[in-house]
Design an enzyme around this catalytic site. Structure first.
Site, PDB file in Angstrom:
ATOM      1  CB  CYS A  46      -0.988   0.073   2.101  1.00 28.84           C
ATOM      2  SG  CYS A  46      -1.962   1.515   1.155  1.00 28.84           S
ATOM      3  CB  THR A  56     -28.813   0.638  10.395  1.00 28.23           C
ATOM      4  OG1 THR A  56     -29.803   1.105   9.223  1.00 28.23           O
ATOM      5  CG2 THR A  56     -29.349   2.018  11.685  1.00 28.23           C
ATOM      6  CE1 TYR A  57     -26.260   7.607   7.984  1.00 31.76           C
ATOM      7  CE2 TYR A  57     -25.680   6.066   7.398  1.00 31.76           C
ATOM      8  CZ  TYR A  57     -25.665   6.903   7.303  1.00 31.76           C
ATOM      9  OH  TYR A  57     -23.806   7.183   8.090  1.00 31.76           O
ATOM     10  CG  ASN A  58     -33.411   2.885  10.598  1.00 34.03           C
ATOM     11  OD1 ASN A  58     -33.177   1.511  10.737  1.00 34.03           O
ATOM     12  ND2 ASN A  58     -33.081   3.716  10.956  1.00 34.03           N
ATOM     13  CB  THR A  62     -29.571  -3.088   7.507  1.00 34.08           C
ATOM     14  OG1 THR A  62     -28.701  -1.669   8.188  1.00 34.08           O
ATOM     15  CG2 THR A  62     -30.325  -2.491   5.998  1.00 34.08           C
TER      16      THR A  62
END
Length: 554
Positions: A204, A448-450, A460
């Protein structure tokens, strides 16, 4: 990441290539007429002041210094140092403060009009996989980018991509700052050098360059970067642990710890020093997964990130180290049906009441662990700045349970877990670090943002848990109370290919592997998947080495 903006800029400019494509030897040496704007290094640091008036004064001072340099020679022979030009390029591309970004752009234009060869960035945005307009459209949090600039003197490409998830980015920056800059058992130059050693295992160059700069800014000896043989014996003694953590952490045993910390070890590591070192290495390895997995482009002032050549109308320039350019974006196909199928499967799993026997649960785990997921890709050789920092280059990832071979014992989470064992050990030997890591694990697990693709109000949890547990499964870690049949139901093959590539040998990630999974999802959702892989991999590697340390301490 340098904490002193001015010094960090100097470090990033050390041994920079000359006026070509960002590689090779300098074709233009500094002369007496080449101005280095030395008086303005202080003003560069002051650009990060939280006082608006001081920032404005620093910006004016920088401008006057550059214009003064441009006026030292006759028209057509003016000179600014390459360091200053790259500084201005970076500010013009990534500074979140509009007045600074605009002034840097204006100064570069003025220099070009005065006959100065001005560098240009090779990449159009922070990621080779995610179009810059997509990152902007999904609304990176400007406040957190400004805070990053004021705190660290720059907003790097990693930060820009992670800013799609501000809650996670805040945790990440706090943890990384504590690891690299706060009080601890290891000296600051050593911390950056350990990250450099770890990043080199995954080829990297992005992280190697970033932390080589931090190493020099912290007062590190430049010769160490020319090869591991120039580093102290004590640092070199980490090489076995480094390669095992990077590629096969399940092979780490109490013996590896004992060789470093027992009274007869020469040189000897204290347990606190060793914990600090292994967290740094594991952090770097997992960060390499994110860099490769999101196609993070070189910084504008990195080798491979800029050029002094004019763009070719026939062959547009691009970064040779960027993983995205090996494959074009796959032809867009309609993935709406895939989303609908996944939605249905998630609902069915949440309603499922059938309970499996313990034997069936183990069988399903073994099935997932031994599934053949091809990931090998032939890549070009990494740059010399990486190879000279790697020992035993042939030691790479191998499946936890290769077919036809006796596999190591599975680590049962009930026998050794982060919550019950690892957290307290890290917190005891490296105060507050356990808390910071735990917060980061919790945030990414619960983030989560549903929503999912074009759907709103979606739970989710089952999908996020399947991703996390699949990565631990690849690393030989089993949860007795988890049904691994869910992994096969929720993670389609192209997603498994991406996850295994990114978690196990990230340097083989390509644009095709990235674009093949979740074709109808938002880019921020795919970055979220990257974050889960990154943190699950980090925790898995830490569990193996912390278990070995625990056994040694008994």
């Amino acid at each position: 990441m340098a904490s002193n903006p001015a010094a960090g800029c100097l470090a990033n400019g050390e041994n920079k290539p000359g006026r070509g494509s960002g590689s090779g030897c300098s074709s233009r040496h500094r002369t007496e007429s080449e101005c280095d704007v030395a008086p303005n290094l202080k003003s560069l640091a002051r650009l990060c002041s939280r006082d608006e008036e001081e920032r404005a004064a620093a910006l004016e001072e920088l401008s006057q210094g550059v214009l003064l340099c441009l006026g030292l020679d006759q028209h057509g022979s003016a000179r600014l140092s390459e360091l200053t030009l790259l500084h201005l390029l970076r500010l013009s591309r990534s500074c979140p403060l509009q007045e600074v970004r605009g002034r840097a752009t204006e100064l570069l234009r003025t220099a070009q009009e005065q006959g100065v060869e001005v560098p240009r960035a090779l990449a159009s945005g922070p990621s080779a996989f995610i179009p810059a307009k997509e990152i902007l459209k999904e609304g990176p949090d400007q406040d957190i980018l400004i805070e990053s600039f004021l705190s660290m003197g720059r907003v790097d490409h990693i930060t820009m991509v992670m800013a799609l998830h501000p809650a996670y980015l805040s945790c990440f920056l706090r943890t990384q700052h504590a690891l690299l800059e706060m009080d601890g058992p290891l000296p600051r130059p050593w911390r950056h050098y350990i990250v450099v050693m770890a990043a080199a295992r995954h080829h990297c160059s992005y992280a190697v360059q970033q932390h080589s700069a931090g190493f020099l800014e912290a007062g590190g000896e430049e010769s160490w970067l020319s090869g591991l043989q120039h580093a102290p014996t004590k640092l070199r003694s980490l090489q076995t642990l480094n390669k095992l953590l990077a590629h096969r952490p399940w092979l780490i045993t109490q013996k590896h710890v004992q060789e470093l910390v027992c009274p007869g070890a020469d040189p000897r590591w204290s347990l606190a020093e060793l914990i600090h070192a292994v967290v740094l290495m594991a952090h770097a390895h997992s960060l390499c997964s994110f860099v490769w997995g999101c196609g993070v482009n070189p910084e504008p002032d990195h080798i491979g990130g800029y050029t002094f050549q004019l763009p070719s109308p026939i062959h547009p320039a691009h970064s040779p180290q960027c993983p995205a350019h090996e494959d074009g974006r796959q032809e867009i196909v309609d993935g709406a049906m895939e989303v609908e199928v996944l939605m249905q499967r998630m609902v069915e799993l949440q309603l499922q009441e059938e309970e499996c026997t313990q034997e069936e649960m183990v069988t399903r785990f073994e099935r997932e662990r031994s599934e053949s997921i091809p990931t090998a890709v032939v890549r070009g050789a990494p740059p010399d700045l990486v190879l000279r920092l790697v020992e035993d280059q042939e030691f790479r990832y191998e499946d936890f349970a290769p077919k036809g071979e006796q596999s190591p014992n599975t680590m049962r989470a009930q026998d050794y877990s982060w919550e019950d064992h690892g957290f307290s050990l890290v917190n005891r030997l490296l105060p507050d670090m356990g808390q910071l890591l735990d917060e980061k694990f919790q945030v990414v697990s619960n983030l989560t943002y549903n929503r999912m693709a074009m759907h709103e109000d979606v739970d989710t949890h089952t999908l996020r848990k399947a991703l996390w547990n699949y990565i631990h499964c690849l690393y030989g870690i089993r949860y007795d109370d988890y049904d691994y049949g869910s992994v096969n139901v929720l993670l389609e093959r192209s997603l498994k290919v991406f996850v295994k590539t990114m978690a196990c040998h990230p340097e083989q990630t390509t644009a095709r592997v990235y674009h093949d999974f979740w074709r109808h999802f938002r880019q921020s959702e795919k970055v979220h998947a990257n974050l889960i892989v990154m943190e699950a991999r980090l925790q898995a590697a830490l569990l193996y080495v912390l278990r070995a340390i625990t056994h040694y301490m008994r």
